[in-house]
Design an enzyme around this catalytic site. Structure first.
Site, PDB file in Angstrom:
ATOM      1  N   LYS A 163      -1.641  -8.209  -3.652  1.00  0.00           N
ATOM      2  CA  LYS A 163      -2.527  -7.041  -3.543  1.00  0.00           C
ATOM      3  C   LYS A 163      -1.687  -5.774  -3.554  1.00  0.00           C
ATOM      4  CE  LYS A 163      -5.976  -4.844  -0.638  1.00  0.00           C
ATOM      5  NZ  LYS A 163      -5.359  -3.784   0.157  1.00  0.00           N
ATOM      6  N   HIS A 219       0.850  -1.188   0.000  1.00  0.00           N
ATOM      7  CA  HIS A 219       0.000   0.000   0.000  1.00  0.00           C
ATOM      8  C   HIS A 219       0.883   1.235   0.000  1.00  0.00           C
ATOM      9  CE1 HIS A 219      -2.634  -3.105   1.615  1.00  0.00           C
ATOM     10  NE2 HIS A 219      -3.646  -2.366   1.203  1.00  0.00           N
TER      11      HIS A 219
END
Length: 125
Positions: free
Chosen positions: A43, A18
């Protein structure tokens, strides 16, 4: 007692990255490193500064999915600029996205009702 590399890799269930500030220039390297670990899910959520950042993430996702068909990818650009990647990620190989029930947990996240409406339009014949 030694553990094989494959056994260690199998212990890695999810790999996530992230970046709430930017879309890093080394995004392709990050995706490559994460994919090489063969986790269950890769992710990536990044903040675009320009439209090209969103397109780059979507293009890299498409390329990595083409060469790693069994790998599950979940990629998205955040913020208003990145919403397109949330709505159309499946076109490039992103397996799923996030929608909020009440308050968004990340910039650019849309509500579940809006996501359903948009997906109905995109999925219609």
């Amino acid at each position: 007692h030694s553990t094989s590399r494959r056994q260690r890799q199998m212990c890695i269930r999810d790999r996530s990255y992230h970046n709430f500030e930017e879309t890093p220039e080394n995004l392709m390297e990050l995706l490559s490193e994460m994919t090489n670990l063969t986790p269950r899910v890769v992710k990536v959520a990044v903040m675009p500064k320009h439209e090209q950042d969103v397109l780059d993430l979507m293009n890299f996702t498409r390329g990595f999915k083409a060469f790693n068909r069994e790998q599950e990818f979940v990629t998205m650009s955040m913020g208003k600029l990145g919403r397109l990647s949330r709505f159309a990620g499946d076109l490039v190989g992103s397996s799923w996205t996030f929608a909020s029930l009440d308050n968004a947990s990340a910039p650019g996240q849309v509500g579940l009702a809006d996501m359903r409406r948009i997906r109905e339009v995109l999925d219609a014949d």
